[in-house]
Write a protein that holds these residues in place. Structure first.
Motif, PDB file in Angstrom:
ATOM      1  N   LYS A  25       0.806  -1.204   0.000  1.00 31.49           N
ATOM      2  CA  LYS A  25       0.000   0.000   0.000  1.00 31.49           C
ATOM      3  C   LYS A  25       0.845   1.262   0.000  1.00 31.49           C
ATOM      4  O   LYS A  25       0.327   2.334  -0.164  1.00 31.49           O
ATOM      5  CB  LYS A  25      -0.898   0.006   1.251  1.00 31.49           C
ATOM      6  N   ASN A  26       2.154   1.149   0.192  1.00 37.29           N
ATOM      7  CA  ASN A  26       2.984   2.356   0.291  1.00 37.29           C
ATOM      8  C   ASN A  26       4.221   2.224  -0.577  1.00 37.29           C
ATOM      9  O   ASN A  26       5.336   2.270  -0.108  1.00 37.29           O
ATOM     10  CB  ASN A  26       3.382   2.572   1.757  1.00 37.29           C
ATOM     11  N   PRO A  27       4.027   1.997  -1.920  1.00 42.19           N
ATOM     12  CA  PRO A  27       5.174   1.841  -2.801  1.00 42.19           C
ATOM     13  C   PRO A  27       5.700   3.186  -3.265  1.00 42.19           C
ATOM     14  O   PRO A  27       5.225   4.210  -2.840  1.00 42.19           O
ATOM     15  CB  PRO A  27       4.591   1.040  -3.968  1.00 42.19           C
ATOM     16  N   ILE A  28       6.658   3.165  -4.201  1.00 42.12           N
ATOM     17  CA  ILE A  28       7.286   4.418  -4.607  1.00 42.12           C
ATOM     18  C   ILE A  28       7.794   4.417  -6.032  1.00 42.12           C
ATOM     19  O   ILE A  28       8.219   3.414  -6.524  1.00 42.12           O
ATOM     20  CB  ILE A  28       8.435   4.725  -3.667  1.00 42.12           C
ATOM     21  N   SER A  29       7.726   5.578  -6.686  1.00 42.32           N
ATOM     22  CA  SER A  29       8.272   5.760  -8.023  1.00 42.32           C
ATOM     23  C   SER A  29       8.508   7.232  -8.276  1.00 42.32           C
ATOM     24  O   SER A  29       8.540   8.011  -7.358  1.00 42.32           O
ATOM     25  CB  SER A  29       7.300   5.213  -9.079  1.00 42.32           C
ATOM     26  N   VAL A  30       8.602   7.619  -9.545  1.00 41.70           N
ATOM     27  CA  VAL A  30       8.818   9.023  -9.851  1.00 41.70           C
ATOM     28  C   VAL A  30       7.630   9.861  -9.436  1.00 41.70           C
ATOM     29  O   VAL A  30       7.736  11.062  -9.321  1.00 41.70           O
ATOM     30  CB  VAL A  30       9.098   9.227 -11.345  1.00 41.70           C
ATOM     31  N   ASP A  31       6.475   9.242  -9.245  1.00 38.42           N
ATOM     32  CA  ASP A  31       5.338  10.029  -8.805  1.00 38.42           C
ATOM     33  C   ASP A  31       4.955   9.637  -7.401  1.00 38.42           C
ATOM     34  O   ASP A  31       3.854   9.836  -6.953  1.00 38.42           O
ATOM     35  CB  ASP A  31       4.155   9.815  -9.734  1.00 38.42           C
ATOM     36  N   GLY A  32       5.883   9.027  -6.666  1.00 36.53           N
ATOM     37  CA  GLY A  32       5.639   8.642  -5.300  1.00 36.53           C
ATOM     38  C   GLY A  32       5.160   7.232  -5.184  1.00 36.53           C
ATOM     39  O   GLY A  32       4.464   6.886  -4.250  1.00 36.53           O
ATOM     40  N   ALA A  33       5.480   6.363  -6.097  1.00 37.51           N
ATOM     41  CA  ALA A  33       4.887   5.038  -6.074  1.00 37.51           C
ATOM     42  C   ALA A  33       5.681   3.843  -6.550  1.00 37.51           C
ATOM     43  O   ALA A  33       5.103   2.990  -7.142  1.00 37.51           O
ATOM     44  CB  ALA A  33       3.630   5.069  -6.896  1.00 37.51           C
ATOM     45  N   VAL A  34       6.938   3.535  -6.359  1.00 30.84           N
ATOM     46  CA  VAL A  34       7.553   2.282  -6.856  1.00 30.84           C
ATOM     47  C   VAL A  34       8.754   1.839  -6.034  1.00 30.84           C
ATOM     48  O   VAL A  34       9.521   2.662  -5.628  1.00 30.84           O
ATOM     49  CB  VAL A  34       8.008   2.411  -8.315  1.00 30.84           C
ATOM     50  N   PRO A  35       8.950   0.505  -5.820  1.00 30.93           N
ATOM     51  CA  PRO A  35      10.082   0.015  -5.067  1.00 30.93           C
ATOM     52  C   PRO A  35      11.323  -0.207  -5.923  1.00 30.93           C
ATOM     53  O   PRO A  35      11.214  -0.363  -7.126  1.00 30.93           O
ATOM     54  CB  PRO A  35       9.590  -1.302  -4.514  1.00 30.93           C
ATOM     55  N   VAL A  36      12.459  -0.281  -5.278  1.00 31.15           N
ATOM     56  CA  VAL A  36      13.724  -0.532  -5.980  1.00 31.15           C
ATOM     57  C   VAL A  36      14.439  -1.680  -5.298  1.00 31.15           C
ATOM     58  O   VAL A  36      14.460  -1.766  -4.090  1.00 31.15           O
ATOM     59  CB  VAL A  36      14.625   0.711  -5.938  1.00 31.15           C
ATOM     60  N   ALA A  37      15.044  -2.545  -6.086  1.00 29.12           N
ATOM     61  CA  ALA A  37      15.784  -3.666  -5.536  1.00 29.12           C
ATOM     62  C   ALA A  37      17.266  -3.361  -5.558  1.00 29.12           C
ATOM     63  O   ALA A  37      17.841  -3.182  -6.618  1.00 29.12           O
ATOM     64  CB  ALA A  37      15.516  -4.925  -6.360  1.00 29.12           C
ATOM     65  N   PRO A  38      17.949  -3.277  -4.387  1.00 29.10           N
ATOM     66  CA  PRO A  38      19.392  -3.105  -4.402  1.00 29.10           C
ATOM     67  C   PRO A  38      20.047  -4.340  -4.987  1.00 29.10           C
ATOM     68  O   PRO A  38      19.664  -5.450  -4.663  1.00 29.10           O
ATOM     69  CB  PRO A  38      19.750  -2.919  -2.924  1.00 29.10           C
ATOM     70  N   ALA A  39      21.006  -4.150  -5.853  1.00 28.00           N
ATOM     71  CA  ALA A  39      21.595  -5.300  -6.533  1.00 28.00           C
ATOM     72  C   ALA A  39      22.942  -4.911  -7.092  1.00 28.00           C
ATOM     73  O   ALA A  39      23.292  -3.739  -7.167  1.00 28.00           O
ATOM     74  CB  ALA A  39      20.670  -5.765  -7.669  1.00 28.00           C
TER      75      ALA A  39
ATOM     76  N   ASP B 268       3.197  14.775 -17.445  1.00 25.22           N
ATOM     77  CA  ASP B 268       3.475  16.203 -17.649  1.00 25.22           C
ATOM     78  C   ASP B 268       4.901  16.583 -17.242  1.00 25.22           C
ATOM     79  O   ASP B 268       5.119  17.599 -16.576  1.00 25.22           O
ATOM     80  CB  ASP B 268       2.475  17.066 -16.864  1.00 25.22           C
ATOM     81  N   PHE B 269       5.878  15.797 -17.666  1.00 24.56           N
ATOM     82  CA  PHE B 269       7.275  16.126 -17.392  1.00 24.56           C
ATOM     83  C   PHE B 269       7.849  16.917 -18.563  1.00 24.56           C
ATOM     84  O   PHE B 269       7.699  16.523 -19.713  1.00 24.56           O
ATOM     85  CB  PHE B 269       8.108  14.865 -17.185  1.00 24.56           C
ATOM     86  N   PRO B 270       8.541  18.035 -18.301  1.00 21.90           N
ATOM     87  CA  PRO B 270       9.159  18.802 -19.395  1.00 21.90           C
ATOM     88  C   PRO B 270      10.423  18.103 -19.903  1.00 21.90           C
ATOM     89  O   PRO B 270      11.129  17.433 -19.123  1.00 21.90           O
ATOM     90  CB  PRO B 270       9.501  20.136 -18.722  1.00 21.90           C
TER      91      PRO B 270
ATOM     92  N   ARG C 223      11.355  15.693  -6.797  1.00 27.08           N
ATOM     93  CA  ARG C 223      11.380  17.101  -6.360  1.00 27.08           C
ATOM     94  C   ARG C 223      10.512  17.966  -7.275  1.00 27.08           C
ATOM     95  O   ARG C 223       9.781  18.854  -6.799  1.00 27.08           O
ATOM     96  CB  ARG C 223      12.822  17.612  -6.342  1.00 27.08           C
ATOM     97  N   PHE C 224      10.570  17.711  -8.571  1.00 22.67           N
ATOM     98  CA  PHE C 224       9.732  18.459  -9.507  1.00 22.67           C
ATOM     99  C   PHE C 224       8.261  18.247  -9.178  1.00 22.67           C
ATOM    100  O   PHE C 224       7.463  19.194  -9.160  1.00 22.67           O
ATOM    101  CB  PHE C 224      10.034  18.015 -10.938  1.00 22.67           C
ATOM    102  N   ASN C 225       7.876  16.999  -8.927  1.00 22.56           N
ATOM    103  CA  ASN C 225       6.489  16.700  -8.582  1.00 22.56           C
ATOM    104  C   ASN C 225       6.089  17.337  -7.255  1.00 22.56           C
ATOM    105  O   ASN C 225       4.999  17.886  -7.115  1.00 22.56           O
ATOM    106  CB  ASN C 225       6.279  15.192  -8.504  1.00 22.56           C
ATOM    107  N   ALA C 226       6.967  17.251  -6.269  1.00 27.40           N
ATOM    108  CA  ALA C 226       6.650  17.797  -4.943  1.00 27.40           C
ATOM    109  C   ALA C 226       6.450  19.308  -5.011  1.00 27.40           C
ATOM    110  O   ALA C 226       5.547  19.854  -4.367  1.00 27.40           O
ATOM    111  CB  ALA C 226       7.755  17.453  -3.951  1.00 27.40           C
ATOM    112  N   GLN C 227       7.259  19.984  -5.800  1.00 25.43           N
ATOM    113  CA  GLN C 227       7.173  21.442  -5.881  1.00 25.43           C
ATOM    114  C   GLN C 227       5.916  21.913  -6.602  1.00 25.43           C
ATOM    115  O   GLN C 227       5.474  23.047  -6.400  1.00 25.43           O
ATOM    116  CB  GLN C 227       8.422  21.988  -6.573  1.00 25.43           C
TER     117      GLN C 227
END
Length: 244
Positions: free
Chosen positions: A37-51, A114-116, A132-136
């Protein structure tokens, strides 16, 4: 759609094959209780696997006489499969590597979110910069933008497949699916589900209004519910009601 090629070697190292991408985008990750329920990505939503930075079985083979390195046919095949999937995916899609750099995406990724183009001037963009762009611009709601960015980057250590829905400030609804890559990094897809969500919200509003009518509630109260409901469905629309 054009193919962004600036990091083909990095993609080889990440060893992305058609089976992984097909598993993500043919529906193996579904929205439901089993997903995070709390993943993360460029828009605040996707996980990353360290590898490790070098994937198993990946890499190029150099020649002893100083000639350009030869790319094995298997890696060429993997690249072509991935390119075809990304170019023909009916939505936005992106690939983030182990260093949190978005190294591949399709045109709809830029359009839907909507990314420039300036954010990808180097041929890639860092997750932190996109967050940061999304947060601002208020994509994550009120609060300190840097705190939002920090929270997003922190959550990239949690490796989970997920599916979630998120409403943007402009009222648009996105379905976001993420899948970590075994060798590190992750792929993310975004689908515009605004029409479906609005249909559900209209049905809820209709049921609420009918219930108020059945109970004999005052007309002014019913109209107030209708106005607030429409504004909730369409955040940019301000409604007004005048009783004559």
């Amino acid at each position: 759609m054009p193919w962004h090629k600036s990091h083909c070697r990095k993609m080889h190292d990440d060893c992305i094959n058609g089976a992984i991408l097909a598993r993500v985008y043919m529906g193996s990750t579904t929205c439901g209780g089993s997903m995070q329920k709390n993943p993360i990505s460029v828009d605040g939503a996707v996980p990353v696997a360290p590898a490790p930075t070098q994937a198993r079985g990946a890499g190029t083979v150099g020649s002893a006489d100083g000639q350009a390195p030869h790319v094995p046919d298997s890696l060429v095949r993997q690249r072509d499969v991935m390119k075809t999937i990304i170019d023909n995916f009916p939505g936005a899609i992106s690939l983030c590597d182990t260093e949190l750099r978005l190294t591949a995406h399709n045109d709809q990724f830029m359009t839907l979110l909507d990314f420039p183009p300036e954010l990808f001037a180097k041929g890639w963009a860092h997750l932190q910069d996109l967050a940061r762009f999304n947060a601002q611009r208020g994509e994550y709601g009120p609060g300190d933008p840097e705190q939002h960015v920090h929270a997003i980057v922190e959550r990239t250590t949690n490796v989970q497949a997920h599916c979630m829905e998120r409403q943007r400030p402009n009222g648009q609804w996105l379905e976001i699916r993420g899948m970590p890559i075994p060798s590190g990094g992750f792929v993310t897809s975004y689908m515009d589900i605004t029409a479906r969500k609005q249909a559900q919200q209209y049905e809820q509003l209709r049921s609420e209004v009918l219930e108020m009518l059945a109970h004999g509630d005052p007309l002014s109260a019913i109209l107030g519910v209708m106005v607030r409901g429409i504004e909730r469905i369409h955040p940019r629309m301000l409604c007004g009601v005048r009783l004559i």
